[in-house]
Design a protein around this motif. Structure first.
Motif, mmCIF file in Angstrom:
data_model
loop_
_atom_site.group_PDB
_atom_site.id
_atom_site.type_symbol
_atom_site.label_atom_id
_atom_site.label_comp_id
_atom_site.label_asym_id
_atom_site.label_seq_id
_atom_site.Cartn_x
_atom_site.Cartn_y
_atom_site.Cartn_z
ATOM 1 N N TYR A 114 0.807 -1.214 0.000
ATOM 2 C CA TYR A 114 0.000 0.000 0.000
ATOM 3 C C TYR A 114 0.845 1.272 0.000
ATOM 4 N N ASN A 115 1.720 1.349 -0.998
ATOM 5 C CA ASN A 115 2.433 2.564 -1.323
ATOM 6 C C ASN A 115 2.031 2.973 -2.744
ATOM 7 N N ASN A 116 2.865 3.770 -3.387
ATOM 8 C CA ASN A 116 2.603 4.191 -4.771
ATOM 9 C C ASN A 116 3.710 3.708 -5.702
ATOM 10 N N ILE A 117 4.260 2.536 -5.421
ATOM 11 C CA ILE A 117 5.392 2.014 -6.194
ATOM 12 C C ILE A 117 4.945 1.643 -7.604
ATOM 13 N N THR A 118 5.619 2.230 -8.594
ATOM 14 C CA THR A 118 5.279 1.990 -10.003
ATOM 15 C C THR A 118 6.428 1.375 -10.789
ATOM 16 N N GLU B 103 1.695 -5.860 -2.162
ATOM 17 C CA GLU B 103 0.307 -5.706 -2.583
ATOM 18 C C GLU B 103 -0.175 -4.284 -2.298
ATOM 19 N N GLY B 104 -1.166 -3.862 -3.089
ATOM 20 C CA GLY B 104 -1.701 -2.517 -2.888
ATOM 21 C C GLY B 104 -0.900 -1.437 -3.579
ATOM 22 N N VAL C 242 4.716 -10.877 -2.622
ATOM 23 C CA VAL C 242 3.258 -10.837 -2.607
ATOM 24 C C VAL C 242 2.821 -9.552 -3.300
ATOM 25 N N GLY C 243 1.914 -9.682 -4.255
ATOM 26 C CA GLY C 243 1.456 -8.492 -4.977
ATOM 27 C C GLY C 243 0.654 -8.848 -6.201
#
Length: 301
Positions: free
Chosen positions: A246-250, A276-277, A297-298
């Motif tokens: 639940y970060n903004n990793i792109t 994930e998130g 996990v993601g």
């Protein structure tokens, strides 16, 4: 006549002998907060599970009612919690110990609405100051407390940590700054094994490129529920658990976890990566995980 006298004595004597009362044992009652957590663990096998329970924090897990805190949120271990019912020491030379609870090297200052780190006894090894209103940590707060091994500031309002605030804490192993308002990370002490900064406002530019490189003992790193755009660089080989959910990793590169110039390199200690998130599709970066024993996990599609 003799028979009547014998009968009389039996009639009088028996009622005067009362049966002995049953043996009673005083029951011991302990306060229970994090009932699933035990501090007796095997460092090599169980620390991952313990630390995930002790440090990992999901949104809204932290509550002021400690009975409702999930096993994933508490930095305080049960062995320490049991002692909370003991009255504070009556030492007029240590005013903090009249406000908080001081027990043989541990200081508990939880839920008392303090707005700054209180003066600590010099022998303090464990500081628990969760669920208060602390906004700032100054360099002078720990300047003379070199014995600290664990600090928990979860659930405060910390926005600023002064440069060098933890620089003299050469024995510090566990630090939790979870659920605060940080936008950048402070310089961390060298012997840290567990660091939790879940649920803050940290962006990638708030983490220096070498923030974790020299932390050769760091095994558990929690940065979930922040605003990171990328995975932190130069993660140490000692790392076992990494939470970035639940970060903004792109984006992610082949060198984030592995070494693109060494196809035989394996991260043998890494047990878990949570992503994930995040908006990133992990299936597009398969080579980035070639050195891992298991995939993060993601999202993969």
């Amino acid at each position: 006549m003799e028979t009547l006298q014998a009968t009389f004595f039996l009639f009088v004597f028996v009622p005067l002998v009362n049966p002995a009362p049953p043996l009673q044992q005083e029951s011991l009652r302990f306060s229970e907060y994090d009932t699933d957590i035990s501090y007796e663990y095997d460092t090599d096998v169980s620390m991952g599970s313990l630390t995930r329970q002790d440090y990992e924090m999901q949104p809204k897990d932290i509550r002021k009612d400690r009975r409702n805190v999930s096993p994933d949120t508490s930095l305080m271990l049960q062995s320490d919690e049991i002692q909370l019912d003991v009255p504070p020491t009556k030492d007029t030379n240590l005013p903090t110990c009249l406000l908080c609870v001081c027990l043989s090297g541990s200081v508990y200052c939880e839920e008392i609405d303090i707005e700054a780190v209180p003066p600590l006894p010099k022998e303090t090894a464990y500081l628990y100051a969760r669920f208060n209103k602390i906004k700032r940590i100054a360099a002078s707060d720990f300047a003379d407390i070199t014995t600290l091994r664990r600090i928990d500031f979860s659930g405060n309002r910390i926005e600023e940590i002064e440069d060098g605030a933890f620089s003299k804490l050469l024995l510090l192993e566990e630090l939790s700054l979870a659920e605060n308002r940080l936008v950048k990370l402070p310089v961390l002490p060298p012997k840290l094994t567990t660091f939790n900064a879940n649920q803050n406002r940290i962006k990638s530019r708030g983490i220096k490129a070498n923030a974790f490189k020299k932390l050769t003992n760091l095994a558990y790193l929690y940065l979930g529920h922040n605003a990171l755009e990328s995975v932190p660089l130069n993660l140490p080989e000692s790392l076992r658990i990494l939470h970035l959910q639940y970060n903004n990793i792109t984006t992610i590169t082949d060198d984030t976890f592995c070494k693109s110039n060494n196809t035989r390199y394996i991260r043998t200690r890494m047990d878990e990566i949570r992503m994930e998130g995040n908006p990133i599709v992990l299936a597009k970066h398969v080579n980035a995980f070639s050195c891992l024993r298991m995939l993060p996990v993601g999202t993969y599609y």
